[in-house]
Motif scaffolding. Structure first.
Motif, PDB file in Angstrom:
ATOM      1  N   THR A   1      45.025 -13.889  31.856  1.00  0.00           N
ATOM      2  CA  THR A   1      44.650 -15.297  32.069  1.00  0.00           C
ATOM      3  C   THR A   1      45.846 -16.177  32.432  1.00  0.00           C
ATOM      4  O   THR A   1      45.713 -17.400  32.505  1.00  0.00           O
ATOM      5  CB  THR A   1      43.972 -15.859  30.815  1.00  0.00           C
ATOM      6  OG1 THR A   1      44.854 -15.709  29.689  1.00  0.00           O
ATOM      7  CG2 THR A   1      42.662 -15.142  30.538  1.00  0.00           C
ATOM      8  N   HIS A   2      47.014 -15.569  32.654  1.00  0.00           N
ATOM      9  CA  HIS A   2      48.179 -16.339  33.081  1.00  0.00           C
ATOM     10  C   HIS A   2      48.519 -16.093  34.548  1.00  0.00           C
ATOM     11  O   HIS A   2      49.500 -16.631  35.056  1.00  0.00           O
ATOM     12  CB  HIS A   2      49.401 -15.989  32.209  1.00  0.00           C
ATOM     13  CG  HIS A   2      49.214 -16.312  30.758  1.00  0.00           C
ATOM     14  ND1 HIS A   2      49.162 -17.610  30.285  1.00  0.00           N
ATOM     15  CD2 HIS A   2      49.043 -15.511  29.683  1.00  0.00           C
ATOM     16  CE1 HIS A   2      48.980 -17.590  28.976  1.00  0.00           C
ATOM     17  NE2 HIS A   2      48.904 -16.331  28.585  1.00  0.00           N
TER      18      HIS A   2
ATOM     19  N   ASP B   1      44.031 -18.958  37.464  1.00  0.00           N
ATOM     20  CA  ASP B   1      44.117 -20.414  37.651  1.00  0.00           C
ATOM     21  C   ASP B   1      43.266 -20.865  38.838  1.00  0.00           C
ATOM     22  O   ASP B   1      42.571 -21.878  38.771  1.00  0.00           O
ATOM     23  CB  ASP B   1      45.574 -20.836  37.879  1.00  0.00           C
ATOM     24  CG  ASP B   1      46.439 -20.647  36.641  1.00  0.00           C
ATOM     25  OD1 ASP B   1      45.879 -20.653  35.527  1.00  0.00           O
ATOM     26  OD2 ASP B   1      47.663 -20.495  36.786  1.00  0.00           O
TER      27      ASP B   1
ATOM     28  N   THR C   1      39.481 -20.506  37.876  1.00  0.00           N
ATOM     29  CA  THR C   1      39.078 -21.507  36.887  1.00  0.00           C
ATOM     30  C   THR C   1      38.997 -22.899  37.499  1.00  0.00           C
ATOM     31  O   THR C   1      38.019 -23.637  37.293  1.00  0.00           O
ATOM     32  CB  THR C   1      40.083 -21.522  35.719  1.00  0.00           C
ATOM     33  OG1 THR C   1      40.151 -20.221  35.131  1.00  0.00           O
ATOM     34  CG2 THR C   1      39.664 -22.521  34.659  1.00  0.00           C
ATOM     35  N   PHE C   2      40.020 -23.248  38.277  1.00  0.00           N
ATOM     36  CA  PHE C   2      40.049 -24.594  38.865  1.00  0.00           C
ATOM     37  C   PHE C   2      38.899 -24.816  39.835  1.00  0.00           C
ATOM     38  O   PHE C   2      38.193 -25.828  39.765  1.00  0.00           O
ATOM     39  CB  PHE C   2      41.383 -24.824  39.572  1.00  0.00           C
ATOM     40  CG  PHE C   2      41.450 -26.129  40.320  1.00  0.00           C
ATOM     41  CD1 PHE C   2      41.396 -27.336  39.637  1.00  0.00           C
ATOM     42  CD2 PHE C   2      41.536 -26.155  41.705  1.00  0.00           C
ATOM     43  CE1 PHE C   2      41.443 -28.546  40.318  1.00  0.00           C
ATOM     44  CE2 PHE C   2      41.586 -27.351  42.388  1.00  0.00           C
ATOM     45  CZ  PHE C   2      41.535 -28.556  41.698  1.00  0.00           C
TER      46      PHE C   2
ATOM     47  N   PHE D   1      49.419 -27.911  39.910  1.00  0.00           N
ATOM     48  CA  PHE D   1      49.771 -26.498  40.012  1.00  0.00           C
ATOM     49  C   PHE D   1      50.967 -26.231  40.924  1.00  0.00           C
ATOM     50  O   PHE D   1      51.602 -25.184  40.831  1.00  0.00           O
ATOM     51  CB  PHE D   1      48.570 -25.690  40.519  1.00  0.00           C
ATOM     52  CG  PHE D   1      47.412 -25.635  39.568  1.00  0.00           C
ATOM     53  CD1 PHE D   1      47.444 -24.782  38.468  1.00  0.00           C
ATOM     54  CD2 PHE D   1      46.287 -26.423  39.751  1.00  0.00           C
ATOM     55  CE1 PHE D   1      46.379 -24.707  37.586  1.00  0.00           C
ATOM     56  CE2 PHE D   1      45.209 -26.373  38.879  1.00  0.00           C
ATOM     57  CZ  PHE D   1      45.264 -25.514  37.785  1.00  0.00           C
TER      58      PHE D   1
END
Length: 426
Positions: free
Chosen positions: A228-229, A234, A237-238, A265
């Motif tokens: 999840t990193h 990202d 999710t965004f 970001f």
């Protein structure tokens, strides 16, 4: 005598929506007009009343209304497979072209002629955004209350820096309250008689469960394999969050997307964001396809453990998936309720309020773009604050062509791009 719509074969539906997908330039207004001409006027597959009824229904949903209307028409004519075919054919041509343009954009970055070319593209985009602002304001702000909502939304975003989802959802909640007590403030018309028959709860719950799984599947895969990193998490999710609040069209969320992608970001610069919108304006299909450009650049620049090209392709694919999978989900989940939703006064009130607030959102986008296009090296300590006279001149030319000569988007972009090449050589 009521004319009975013609029932096409599935192969006829495929050919028709392949044509629509290739020719769907000009934003949602042009795309909806194209579908009306092709499917209502010429082929008579859908009755006029049905078409307008479905269009109003699609306006209630987040996401690109033209793509969702295409999906609904396919569902209406051939069920699930018809909806999937129509919706995918509306999206795929533009997605493929946008992916190719994104790859070319990255390959040519740093070349002098390329920067000059996109100087003109950004100036044209500024005029196009202003045109969208005036067009939507003229259609949406027909009462004092709506005008007040637009101003409040602009102040909330531009001056108070409130989050975009909060502004949009707050406007919708206020609209639902006002619809119950002062519907004339939102120019709402009285609803008709409630739809008869049993409520289609079973099909709704089933479709919602299936499409929630489809939507989440690639995110589960990313979390399990990359964690999840990773940048792909990202990105997914965004843009999943963005898909839920995309009311009012692509222009409504561009400022929020740009703010997060650029400042939050750090995936790309403000100038590159404007370039991406210019590329999206030249492709068929929904304008929200600009999200694919952002996803490609974001993953391309943080590729590990992949090569930049592979990472870019994965980022573009994931962005497109989480942007459009919900659009199919909304249609297949709520299409059986279309007759009931058309009579939902509070829901229509919420939509009317959101549409009014979107005018303020697009005004904020216009200011944001103008600042980054005309003052790319903004500095109050130097004369002119870093004003780019070449961008200013090209923006004036674009404004004359858009508002004076009434030229279409593609021609304006082409002329301004050529102007950028000429001025860039000075």
């Amino acid at each position: 005598m009521v004319e009975v719509p013609v029932q096409p074969t599935f192969s006829q539906l495929l050919r028709a929506f392949w044509r629509v997908g290739l020719l769907s330039f000009g934003g949602p207004a042009g795309q909806i007009a194209l579908m009306h001409r092709e499917l209502v006027d010429e082929r008579r597959w859908v009755a006029e009343e049905e078409f307008l009824h479905a269009l109003n229904f699609c306006h209630l949903l987040p996401g690109p209304e033209a793509q969702q209307l295409a999906t609904w028409i396919g569902w209406r004519l051939h069920g699930l497979r018809g909806g999937l075919a129509a919706g995918l054919l509306f999206v795929i041509p533009g997605a493929v072209i946008m992916l190719g343009l994104s790859m070319l954009y990255v390959a040519a970055t740093g070349l002098g002629w390329f920067a000059a070319l996109f100087l003109g593209v950004k100036a044209a985009v500024l005029a196009i955004v202003v045109q969208a602002l005036l067009r939507i304001a003229g259609r949406a702000l027909d009462t004092r209350f709506k005008q007040g909502l637009a101003v409040a939304a602009f102040v909330a975003l531009a001056m108070l820096a409130l989050p975009f989802p909060l502004v949009v959802l707050g406007a919708g909640a206020l609209g639902m309250l006002v619809a119950a007590t002062r519907p004339h403030w939102l120019a709402l018309k009285p609803g008709g008689a409630p739809a008869a028959g049993p409520r289609p709860w079973r099909s709704t719950i089933s479709a919602a469960a299936v499409w929630a799984t489809v939507w989440a599947a690639p995110m589960v895969l990313v979390a399990a394999t990359l964690g999840t990193h990773h940048v792909l998490w990202d990105i997914g999710t965004f843009f999943s969050q963005l898909a839920v609040v995309t009311f009012g069209g692509a222009y409504a969320v561009l400022a929020y997307m740009a703010q997060e992608a650029v400042q939050g970001f750090g995936w790309l610069s403000a100038g590159e964001m404007a370039d991406g919108l210019g590329l999206a304006e030249t492709t068929p299909g929904p304008l929200i396809m600009v999200t694919q450009f952002v996803g490609y650049l974001a993953a391309f620049r943080s590729p590990a453990p992949f090569t930049p090209l592979v990472a870019g392709l994965l980022g573009a694919g994931l962005t497109t998936w989480v942007t459009f999978a919900p659009c199919f989900g909304w249609i297949f989940t709520f299409a059986p309720w279309i007759d009931r939703l058309a009579q939902a006064t509070r829901l229509k009130g919420g939509l009317a309020a959101v549409t009014a607030a979107v005018v303020g959102v697009i005004a904020n986008l216009t200011v944001w773009f103008a600042g980054h296009v005309l003052f790319p090296a903004f500095d109050t300590s130097v004369p002119g604050w870093g004003f780019d006279w070449r961008a200013g001149l090209l923006a004036v030319v674009a404004g004359v062509l858009v508002f004076g000569a009434k030229w279409g988007v593609i021609r304006v972009l082409a002329v301004c791009a050529a102007g950028g090449l000429i001025l860039g050589s000075l």
